[in-house]
Design a protein around this motif. Structure first.
Motif, short mmCIF file in Angstrom:
data_model
loop_
_atom_site.label_atom_id
_atom_site.label_comp_id
_atom_site.label_asym_id
_atom_site.label_seq_id
_atom_site.Cartn_x
_atom_site.Cartn_y
_atom_site.Cartn_z
N GLY A 1 1.27 -0.92 -0.06
CA GLY A 1 0.35 -0.24 0.14
C GLY A 1 0.90 1.16 0.00
O GLY A 1 0.42 2.51 -0.49
N VAL A 2 1.97 1.21 0.45
CA VAL A 2 2.67 2.28 0.96
C VAL A 2 3.74 2.48 -0.36
O VAL A 2 3.60 4.27 -1.52
N VAL A 3 4.07 1.74 -1.43
CA VAL A 3 5.22 1.93 -2.41
C VAL A 3 3.49 2.08 -4.09
O VAL A 3 3.80 3.51 -3.98
N ASN A 4 2.39 1.85 -3.39
CA ASN A 4 1.50 2.41 -4.48
C ASN A 4 0.73 3.69 -4.47
O ASN A 4 0.48 4.55 -5.13
N ASN A 5 0.99 3.85 -2.89
CA ASN A 5 0.57 5.41 -2.15
C ASN A 5 1.64 6.22 -2.77
O ASN A 5 1.52 7.49 -3.72
N LEU A 6 3.63 5.76 -2.92
CA LEU A 6 4.65 6.57 -2.99
C LEU A 6 4.41 7.26 -4.83
O LEU A 6 4.68 7.64 -5.93
N VAL A 7 4.29 5.50 -5.69
CA VAL A 7 3.41 6.18 -7.50
C VAL A 7 3.26 6.71 -7.46
O VAL A 7 2.93 7.40 -8.09
N ARG A 8 1.63 6.42 -6.58
CA ARG A 8 0.72 7.03 -7.40
C ARG A 8 0.88 8.91 -7.43
O ARG A 8 0.55 9.89 -8.01
#
Length: 183
Positions: free
Chosen positions: A65-72
């Motif tokens: 989830g953190v990775v997805n938020n960072l990419v977004r």
């Protein structure tokens, strides 16, 4: 900053998941940002919130989830979409050494981005990151049957969306090319 005992506890929980996180970051970061930077940012963000994570056994899901938020967030900051596409295509071409294959992979990447989030994530986890259906089900908090359905629908949608481009490569061949780039 985080105290030493908390840091040690985090590292002991994180260590078994490191390779999986790197593979996932590799599939999410390609053409957007450097994989190592994404991994480091995800680890630092998770470490900063380590005490707030109640169920430590779901650390990998939390980090995804953190990775997805960072990419977004990173994509939101990109000044021009056209510039991003051009940089991604140049990166693909430099890795592959073949402009035609780079264009095929770029088309595949753009097409996967058009899929619903749950299908795209299941596809990335299974095809590119090498997670099993059981692991994906646990990460997405759904049944194994739901994961299989998502994968099937994602592949079917990709087939339909890519059918008009006139290329002879099958979806499986395109996914294998993409996976070989990332791994």
């Amino acid at each position: 900053m985080v105290n030493s005992p908390a840091k040690s506890a985090f590292l002991s929980w994180y260590h078994p998941y490191h390779e999986r996180l790197v593979r996932y970051c590799s599939s999410r970061a390609f053409g957007v940002m450097d994989t190592e930077d994404l991994v480091q940012e995800a680890v630092l963000a998770t470490l900063a919130n380590w005490e707030k994570i109640k169920d430590k056994s779901k650390l990998l899901s939390y980090m995804f989830g953190v990775v997805n938020n960072l990419v977004r967030n990173h994509r939101r900051r990109l000044p021009f979409k056209g510039q991003w596409d051009e940089l991604r295509l140049e990166a693909l071409e430099s890795k592959l050494g073949d402009a035609d294959t780079a264009l095929d992979v770029d088309i595949l990447l753009k097409t996967v981005e058009q899929l619903p989030n749950n299908q795209a994530e299941a596809l990335r986890l299974f095809e590119w990151s090498g997670f099993s259906i059981k692991e994906i089900a646990a990460l997405q908090q759904v049944s194994e049957g739901a994961v299989k359905t998502r994968l099937s629908r994602a592949r079917s949608s990709l087939r339909e969306m890519l059918a008009e481009d006139g290329r002879r490569l099958s979806i499986g061949e395109r996914l294998q090319i993409y996976a070989s780039i990332l791994l």
